[in-house]
Write an enzyme that holds these catalytic residues in place. Structure first.
Site, mmCIF file in Angstrom:
data_model
loop_
_atom_site.group_PDB
_atom_site.id
_atom_site.type_symbol
_atom_site.label_atom_id
_atom_site.label_comp_id
_atom_site.label_asym_id
_atom_site.label_seq_id
_atom_site.Cartn_x
_atom_site.Cartn_y
_atom_site.Cartn_z
ATOM 1 N N GLY A 194 0.243 10.777 2.151
ATOM 2 C CA GLY A 194 -0.205 11.841 3.053
ATOM 3 C C GLY A 194 0.093 11.431 4.477
ATOM 4 N N SER A 195 -0.944 11.361 5.294
ATOM 5 C CA SER A 195 -0.715 10.988 6.697
ATOM 6 C C SER A 195 -0.145 9.584 6.808
ATOM 7 C CB SER A 195 -2.010 11.095 7.497
ATOM 8 O OG SER A 195 -2.932 10.110 7.081
ATOM 9 N N GLY A 233 1.535 5.088 0.691
ATOM 10 C CA GLY A 233 1.060 6.252 1.446
ATOM 11 C C GLY A 233 1.726 7.513 0.946
ATOM 12 N N VAL A 289 0.871 -1.183 0.000
ATOM 13 C CA VAL A 289 0.000 0.000 0.000
ATOM 14 C C VAL A 289 0.902 1.225 0.000
ATOM 15 C CG1 VAL A 289 -1.692 1.334 1.305
ATOM 16 C CG2 VAL A 289 -1.879 -1.153 1.220
ATOM 17 N N GLU A 316 -9.678 5.798 5.611
ATOM 18 C CA GLU A 316 -9.730 6.557 4.355
ATOM 19 C C GLU A 316 -11.147 6.608 3.776
ATOM 20 O OE1 GLU A 316 -6.984 8.090 3.391
ATOM 21 O OE2 GLU A 316 -5.773 7.153 4.939
HETATM 22 C C1 SIN Z 1 -2.404 8.692 2.215
HETATM 23 O O1 SIN Z 1 -1.754 9.128 3.142
HETATM 24 O O2 SIN Z 1 -1.894 7.844 1.439
HETATM 25 C C2 SIN Z 1 -3.821 9.076 1.950
HETATM 26 C C3 SIN Z 1 -4.210 10.429 2.415
HETATM 27 C C4 SIN Z 1 -4.165 10.605 3.903
HETATM 28 O O3 SIN Z 1 -4.690 9.754 4.635
HETATM 29 O O4 SIN Z 1 -3.579 11.582 4.359
#
Ligand code: SIN
Length: 228
Positions: free
Chosen positions: A55-56, A53, A51, A127
């Site tokens: 962002g957060s 990521g 997966v 999400e």
């Molecule tokens: C991510 O971090 O991949 C998706 C966006 C988020 O949750 O900030």
């Protein structure tokens, strides 16, 4: 974008359309994509799933993983264009968080996690406000101690993307406008400003600052002197 990346968007829009003639109903501002994501069977039967990521998920994993590696996804850019009603804002005063937009030739740096399949359910929950899983190719950029020819350089993985047709999508705005919204917003996961500043720092730590994020963080600091 290939055809297999598209169908979720259409079904997401259809399931959230307003009913004609219901003039008193406010426009939908948030959605729940868990069911749509659960129906995605692409990695069924796999022992582990990558997966990505961006962002957060880079700086606040908060879920178990088997391994993590910095990676790039091609032809997308990170943007603070998704509304957050559940983490970094409220339904009355949504914050802004990142999503990916298609941009041929661009590259987005993030962190890829190899997870057990059962970890997808908590990720779907996290999400759920408009993000749909999409299958992408991850290009790993880490230098590992293992000999290069024994390490995979690419892998198929999932990424959560909030497309323009989801009800929480806010879209483009000027950097001062986005920074002002982020400066004000606060939600159950904390201040929206923390999200932006942590992401900016995490991308620097990864060695790949993102211009959109850096410019927004600069705008934010000007508005909130004394911030990070
Ligand atoms: C991510 O971090 O991949 C998706 C966006 C988020 O949750 O900030």
């Amino acid at each position: 974008m290939s055809a297999r990346h598209q169908p979720h968007h259409a079904s997401n829009r259809a399931s959230h359309q307003r009913q004609d003639g219901d003039a008193t109903r406010p426009p939908a501002s948030s959605s729940d994509t868990r069911e749509l994501n659960r129906r995605m069977t692409h990695f069924d039967g796999h022992e582990a799933i990558w997966v990505f990521g961006y962002g957060s998920l880079i700086w606040k994993a908060g879920f178990p993983y088997l391994e993590r590696r910095p990676a790039l996804v091609h032809d997308v850019s990170r943007r603070f264009w998704q509304g957050s009603h559940d983490h970094r804002g409220t339904p009355q005063a949504p914050g802004r968080v990142v999503t990916l937009i298609d941009e041929p030739g661009a590259q987005c740096l993030g962190m890829a996690y190899r997870i057990a399949p059962q970890t997808l359910a908590p990720l779907d929950l996290r999400e759920k406000n408009g993000y749909l899983r999409r299958v992408v190719t991850l290009h790993f950029v880490d230098t590992d101690d293992a000999p290069a020819d024994t390490r995979e350089q690419t892998a198929e993985g999932l990424v959560y993307i909030a497309a323009a047709d989801n009800p929480a999508y806010l879209g483009d705005a000027s950097l001062p406008h986005i920074a002002a919204q982020i400066a004000e917003a606060h939600g159950p996961s904390g201040p929206n400003s923390d999200y932006l500043l942590h992401l900016d720092q995490a991308l620097r730590d990864l060695g790949g600052p993102d211009e959109h994020v850096t410019l927004l963080a600069r705008e934010l600091r000007e508005r909130m002197p004394g911030t990070g």
